[in-house]
Design a protein around this motif. Structure first.
Motif, PDB file in Angstrom:
ATOM      1  N   HIS A  97      -3.011  -2.192   0.117  1.00  0.00           N
ATOM      2  CA  HIS A  97      -3.018  -1.225   0.627  1.00  0.00           C
ATOM      3  C   HIS A  97      -2.540  -1.972   2.029  1.00  0.00           C
ATOM      4  N   HIS A  99      -2.478  -2.950   5.852  1.00  0.00           N
ATOM      5  CA  HIS A  99      -3.436  -3.804   5.708  1.00  0.00           C
ATOM      6  C   HIS A  99      -3.088  -3.039   7.721  1.00  0.00           C
ATOM      7  N   ALA A 100      -3.996  -3.343   8.214  1.00  0.00           N
ATOM      8  CA  ALA A 100      -4.429  -2.796   9.452  1.00  0.00           C
ATOM      9  C   ALA A 100      -4.889  -4.022  10.526  1.00  0.00           C
ATOM     10  N   ASP A 101      -5.124  -5.246   9.683  1.00  0.00           N
ATOM     11  CA  ASP A 101      -5.398  -6.543  10.794  1.00  0.00           C
ATOM     12  C   ASP A 101      -4.268  -7.430   9.982  1.00  0.00           C
ATOM     13  N   HIS A 172     -11.455   2.810   1.851  1.00  0.00           N
ATOM     14  CA  HIS A 172     -11.604   1.957   3.650  1.00  0.00           C
ATOM     15  C   HIS A 172     -10.315   3.005   3.699  1.00  0.00           C
ATOM     16  N   ASP A 189      -9.702  -4.181   0.632  1.00  0.00           N
ATOM     17  CA  ASP A 189     -10.812  -4.130   1.735  1.00  0.00           C
ATOM     18  C   ASP A 189     -11.573  -3.250   0.792  1.00  0.00           C
TER      19      ASP A 189
HETATM   20 FE   LIG Z   1      -7.369  -3.316   5.071  1.00  0.00          FE
END
Ligand SMILES: [Fe+2]
Length: 316
Positions: A97, A99-101, A172, A189
């Protein structure tokens, strides 16, 4: 695609059959090597077919220091060293996906190792949302064109002699995919280790109820399916990072979604917990880069690339 449609059920059945064929030795058992990036708590996996040595890299990490803006390649170079030492040929560079991190190292890895870059078809909706947030303009096409392939639920793909199936597991984010390769499922996630639970569902387009249904779908894979997780944060009482578990272990003991958990109870728990969570430390840099398949923004006229941070104020 809605996971409750008949087509989606057929996708799950194909993945179940594929896992069983791998467990019974009818098809090769994939070899999986994990690389844990402690600063972002992210696991990158290299999965390969032991016969043909065809490989996929899943969820890579580009090192980034937000204070200085410095990018580096230590984590990605570890993956490259492993691929070369093991004489693997990279066929796919996969993202579960946006990612946000952490920032993805996919373009760097593709430049060094080759392979086709892929993510879920839902990336287009995610690009639309974040293209607006970052005022990315018309140069950012929002068609998923940065990727070589956009997978739909149930799409099959080859990795040497291994069978692989993409499953759409939204919740998510709207675009999350799980990659089932032989008897190994890379679940991104959705699930964390049984003692830690599940991923947050409060990002744009996230949905706790969808997440529950996606997870229950993944837990319909055979008990012995190996599950590889994108993150670990060490649950209280555990002193080492672990990113591999099984369907059986999750069904028996996941603190959020073990067998017998009611959907409404999960949704209430997940939404209450999400209200307490701060934004991830690298969310703004990560999304800006990852929505472009890991490509950095174009340089400005002085040759330097910049990231943006949209500012908000609590005052109306
Ligand atoms: Fe994520």
């Amino acid at each position: 695609m809605n996971p409750s449609t008949p087509a989606a059920d057929a996708a799950l059945e194909r993945a179940q059959t594929q896992v069983e064929a791998s467990r019974s030795g009818q098809t090769p058992r994939p070899v999986v090597q994990g690389f844990f990036d402690e600063p972002t708590h992210t696991a990158t996996f290299v999965v390969h077919d032991p016969m043909s040595r065809a490989a996929a890299v899943i969820d890579s990490v580009l090192d980034f220091d937000p204070a200085s803006g410095a990018l580096s390649f230590t984590a990605a170079d570890r993956v490259i060293d492993y691929v070369r030492t093991e004489h693997l040929t990279v066929a796919w560079i996969l993202e579960t996906h946006v990612h946000a991190d952490h920032l993805s190292a996919a373009p760097y890895l593709q430049g060094q190792l080759g392979g086709r870059l892929a993510i879920g078809r839902g990336i287009v909706a995610v690009q639309e949302t974040f293209g607006k947030l970052f005022n990315a303009g018309t140069a950012f096409a929002r068609t998923g064109a940065e990727f070589d392939r956009l997978f739909e639920d149930g799409d099959r793909f080859g990795l040497g002699g291994l069978e692989a199936t993409a499953l759409h597991v939204p919740g998510h984010t709207p675009a999350d995919l799980a990659y089932v390769i032989g008897d190994a499922a890379f679940v991104g996630d959705t699930l964390f280790m049984p003692d830690y639970g599940t991923a947050r569902a409060d990002f744009p387009g996230g949905d706790a109820r969808q997440l529950f249904r996606s997870i229950r779908r993944l837990l319909s894979l055979p008990d012995a399916t190996r599950l590889f997780l994108c993150h670990d944060y060490k649950a209280p009482g555990r002193d080492r990072f672990v990113t591999e578990t099984t369907v059986a272990a999750q069904r028996a003991g996941n603190v959020h979604v073990r067998d017998g958990t009611a959907e409404d109870d999960f949704v209430a728990m997940r939404e209450a917990r999400d209200r307490t969570l701060a934004a991830p430390r690298l969310i703004m840099p990560s999304i800006q880069v990852n929505m472009r398949g890991g490509r950095l923004p174009e340089p400005e006229e002085n040759g330097t690339r910049y990231l943006k941070i949209p500012l908000t104020t609590g005052r109306g």
